[in-house]
Scaffold this motif. Structure first.
Motif, PDB file in Angstrom:
ATOM      1  N   LEU A 134       0.831  -1.207   0.000  1.00  0.00           N
ATOM      2  CA  LEU A 134       0.000   0.000   0.000  1.00  0.00           C
ATOM      3  C   LEU A 134       0.866   1.258   0.000  1.00  0.00           C
ATOM      4  CD1 LEU A 134      -2.772  -1.139   2.473  1.00  0.00           C
ATOM      5  CD2 LEU A 134      -3.148  -0.394   0.117  1.00  0.00           C
ATOM      6  N   CYS A 135       1.904   1.257   0.827  1.00  0.00           N
ATOM      7  CA  CYS A 135       2.810   2.407   0.869  1.00  0.00           C
ATOM      8  C   CYS A 135       3.475   2.626  -0.483  1.00  0.00           C
ATOM      9  CB  CYS A 135       3.878   2.214   1.944  1.00  0.00           C
ATOM     10  SG  CYS A 135       3.247   2.348   3.630  1.00  0.00           S
ATOM     11  N   ASP A 136       3.922   1.534  -1.083  1.00  0.00           N
ATOM     12  CA  ASP A 136       4.623   1.623  -2.371  1.00  0.00           C
ATOM     13  C   ASP A 136       3.726   2.132  -3.494  1.00  0.00           C
ATOM     14  OD1 ASP A 136       6.926   0.713  -1.174  1.00  0.00           O
ATOM     15  OD2 ASP A 136       6.712  -1.355  -1.914  1.00  0.00           O
ATOM     16  N   THR A 137       2.419   1.928  -3.361  1.00  0.00           N
ATOM     17  CA  THR A 137       1.502   2.367  -4.413  1.00  0.00           C
ATOM     18  C   THR A 137       0.820   3.690  -4.085  1.00  0.00           C
ATOM     19  OG1 THR A 137      -0.282   0.999  -3.506  1.00  0.00           O
ATOM     20  CG2 THR A 137       1.079   0.020  -5.252  1.00  0.00           C
ATOM     21  N   GLY A 138       1.339   4.376  -3.056  1.00  0.00           N
ATOM     22  CA  GLY A 138       0.832   5.709  -2.753  1.00  0.00           C
ATOM     23  C   GLY A 138      -0.274   5.779  -1.724  1.00  0.00           C
ATOM     24  N   HIS A 139      -0.666   4.660  -1.167  1.00  0.00           N
ATOM     25  CA  HIS A 139      -1.713   4.633  -0.141  1.00  0.00           C
ATOM     26  C   HIS A 139      -1.039   4.591   1.235  1.00  0.00           C
ATOM     27  CE1 HIS A 139      -4.751   3.992  -3.203  1.00  0.00           C
ATOM     28  NE2 HIS A 139      -3.915   3.109  -3.741  1.00  0.00           N
ATOM     29  N   VAL A 140      -0.368   5.692   1.549  1.00  0.00           N
ATOM     30  CA  VAL A 140       0.512   5.749   2.709  1.00  0.00           C
ATOM     31  C   VAL A 140      -0.241   5.571   4.023  1.00  0.00           C
ATOM     32  CG1 VAL A 140       2.201   7.180   3.925  1.00  0.00           C
ATOM     33  CG2 VAL A 140       2.169   7.135   1.432  1.00  0.00           C
ATOM     34  N   ARG A 141      -1.333   6.267   4.208  1.00  0.00           N
ATOM     35  CA  ARG A 141      -2.061   6.157   5.486  1.00  0.00           C
ATOM     36  C   ARG A 141      -2.561   4.742   5.736  1.00  0.00           C
ATOM     37  NH1 ARG A 141      -5.963  10.923   6.924  1.00  0.00           N
ATOM     38  NH2 ARG A 141      -4.865  10.893   8.884  1.00  0.00           N
ATOM     39  N   SER A 142      -3.111   4.109   4.725  1.00  0.00           N
ATOM     40  CA  SER A 142      -3.585   2.729   4.872  1.00  0.00           C
ATOM     41  C   SER A 142      -2.418   1.785   5.113  1.00  0.00           C
ATOM     42  CB  SER A 142      -4.335   2.282   3.619  1.00  0.00           C
ATOM     43  OG  SER A 142      -5.470   3.090   3.421  1.00  0.00           O
ATOM     44  N   GLY A 143      -1.321   2.013   4.424  1.00  0.00           N
ATOM     45  CA  GLY A 143      -0.129   1.190   4.603  1.00  0.00           C
ATOM     46  C   GLY A 143       0.439   1.293   6.004  1.00  0.00           C
ATOM     47  N   ILE A 144       0.494   2.513   6.519  1.00  0.00           N
ATOM     48  CA  ILE A 144       0.985   2.726   7.881  1.00  0.00           C
ATOM     49  C   ILE A 144       0.084   2.008   8.880  1.00  0.00           C
ATOM     50  CG2 ILE A 144       1.203   4.473   9.701  1.00  0.00           C
ATOM     51  CD1 ILE A 144       2.387   6.344   7.551  1.00  0.00           C
ATOM     52  N   ALA A 145      -1.218   2.100   8.698  1.00  0.00           N
ATOM     53  CA  ALA A 145      -2.152   1.441   9.617  1.00  0.00           C
ATOM     54  C   ALA A 145      -1.922  -0.071   9.631  1.00  0.00           C
ATOM     55  CB  ALA A 145      -3.590   1.762   9.219  1.00  0.00           C
ATOM     56  N   LYS A 146      -1.749  -0.678   8.456  1.00  0.00           N
ATOM     57  CA  LYS A 146      -1.518  -2.130   8.395  1.00  0.00           C
ATOM     58  C   LYS A 146      -0.176  -2.496   9.008  1.00  0.00           C
ATOM     59  CE  LYS A 146      -4.590  -4.055   5.243  1.00  0.00           C
ATOM     60  NZ  LYS A 146      -5.000  -5.362   4.890  1.00  0.00           N
ATOM     61  N   LEU A 147       0.854  -1.717   8.724  1.00  0.00           N
ATOM     62  CA  LEU A 147       2.171  -1.998   9.283  1.00  0.00           C
ATOM     63  C   LEU A 147       2.161  -1.863  10.800  1.00  0.00           C
ATOM     64  CD1 LEU A 147       4.399  -0.304   6.589  1.00  0.00           C
ATOM     65  CD2 LEU A 147       4.540  -2.702   7.302  1.00  0.00           C
ATOM     66  N   ARG A 148       1.466  -0.879  11.316  1.00  0.00           N
ATOM     67  CA  ARG A 148       1.371  -0.728  12.775  1.00  0.00           C
ATOM     68  C   ARG A 148       0.672  -1.931  13.399  1.00  0.00           C
ATOM     69  NH1 ARG A 148      -0.497   5.552  13.600  1.00  0.00           N
ATOM     70  NH2 ARG A 148       1.590   6.462  13.623  1.00  0.00           N
ATOM     71  N   ARG A 149      -0.421  -2.383  12.780  1.00  0.00           N
ATOM     72  CA  ARG A 149      -1.141  -3.552  13.298  1.00  0.00           C
ATOM     73  C   ARG A 149      -0.258  -4.792  13.265  1.00  0.00           C
ATOM     74  NH1 ARG A 149      -5.840  -3.511   9.659  1.00  0.00           N
ATOM     75  NH2 ARG A 149      -5.735  -1.294   9.426  1.00  0.00           N
ATOM     76  N   ALA A 150       0.477  -4.962  12.183  1.00  0.00           N
ATOM     77  CA  ALA A 150       1.368  -6.117  12.066  1.00  0.00           C
ATOM     78  C   ALA A 150       2.468  -6.060  13.117  1.00  0.00           C
ATOM     79  CB  ALA A 150       1.973  -6.178  10.664  1.00  0.00           C
ATOM     80  N   LEU A 151       3.012  -4.885  13.339  1.00  0.00           N
ATOM     81  CA  LEU A 151       4.077  -4.722  14.332  1.00  0.00           C
ATOM     82  C   LEU A 151       3.552  -5.022  15.725  1.00  0.00           C
ATOM     83  CD1 LEU A 151       7.034  -3.970  14.705  1.00  0.00           C
ATOM     84  CD2 LEU A 151       6.348  -1.592  14.845  1.00  0.00           C
ATOM     85  N   ARG A 152       2.358  -4.517  16.061  1.00  0.00           N
ATOM     86  CA  ARG A 152       1.769  -4.824  17.361  1.00  0.00           C
ATOM     87  C   ARG A 152       1.531  -6.309  17.528  1.00  0.00           C
ATOM     88  NH1 ARG A 152      -1.281  -0.039  16.507  1.00  0.00           N
ATOM     89  NH2 ARG A 152      -3.016  -1.285  15.792  1.00  0.00           N
ATOM     90  N   ALA A 153       1.044  -6.950  16.473  1.00  0.00           N
ATOM     91  CA  ALA A 153       0.745  -8.388  16.529  1.00  0.00           C
ATOM     92  C   ALA A 153       2.017  -9.197  16.745  1.00  0.00           C
ATOM     93  CB  ALA A 153       0.044  -8.834  15.256  1.00  0.00           C
ATOM     94  N   VAL A 154       3.077  -8.874  16.035  1.00  0.00           N
ATOM     95  CA  VAL A 154       4.307  -9.643  16.186  1.00  0.00           C
ATOM     96  C   VAL A 154       4.944  -9.393  17.552  1.00  0.00           C
ATOM     97  CG1 VAL A 154       6.041  -8.079  15.159  1.00  0.00           C
ATOM     98  CG2 VAL A 154       6.267 -10.524  14.860  1.00  0.00           C
ATOM     99  N   GLN A 155       4.801  -8.206  18.079  1.00  0.00           N
ATOM    100  CA  GLN A 155       5.316  -7.917  19.403  1.00  0.00           C
ATOM    101  C   GLN A 155       4.522  -8.654  20.488  1.00  0.00           C
ATOM    102  OE1 GLN A 155       5.163  -3.622  19.277  1.00  0.00           O
ATOM    103  NE2 GLN A 155       7.311  -3.473  18.672  1.00  0.00           N
ATOM    104  N   ALA A 156       3.255  -8.941  20.193  1.00  0.00           N
ATOM    105  CA  ALA A 156       2.414  -9.666  21.146  1.00  0.00           C
ATOM    106  C   ALA A 156       2.591 -11.182  21.027  1.00  0.00           C
ATOM    107  CB  ALA A 156       0.947  -9.289  20.937  1.00  0.00           C
ATOM    108  N   GLY A 157       3.448 -11.590  20.101  1.00  0.00           N
ATOM    109  CA  GLY A 157       3.726 -13.010  19.963  1.00  0.00           C
ATOM    110  C   GLY A 157       3.099 -13.670  18.763  1.00  0.00           C
ATOM    111  N   GLY A 158       2.543 -12.869  17.859  1.00  0.00           N
ATOM    112  CA  GLY A 158       1.901 -13.458  16.685  1.00  0.00           C
ATOM    113  C   GLY A 158       2.661 -13.151  15.496  1.00  0.00           C
TER     114      GLY A 158
END
Length: 63
Positions: free
Chosen positions: A39-63
């Motif tokens: 999403l970030c690479d195709t110009g949808h920066v806000r949506s990309g950031i939201a997904k990356l933040r969710r993924a980062l939180r999930a991996v930090q929580a053990g997923g």
């Protein structure tokens, strides 16, 4: 206090932080991070950031 912006540089920072997380990752989490990068690479920066933040939180929580 951390100030963030909706920029491609912040997308890259989040992707780097995600990649640096130790341990195994659930397939769903990896897919979410990849979607965020795409999403970030195709110009949808806000949506990309939201997904990356969710993924980062999930991996930090053990997923």
């Amino acid at each position: 206090m951390r100030v963030t912006t909706d920029s491609s540089a912040y997308c890259a920072e989040l992707a780097t932080r995600f990649a640096a997380q130790p341990g195994p990752r659930a397939e769903e989490t990896a897919i979410m991070a990849e979607d965020g990068r795409r999403l970030c690479d195709t110009g949808h920066v806000r949506s990309g950031i939201a997904k990356l933040r969710r993924a980062l939180r999930a991996v930090q929580a053990g997923g």
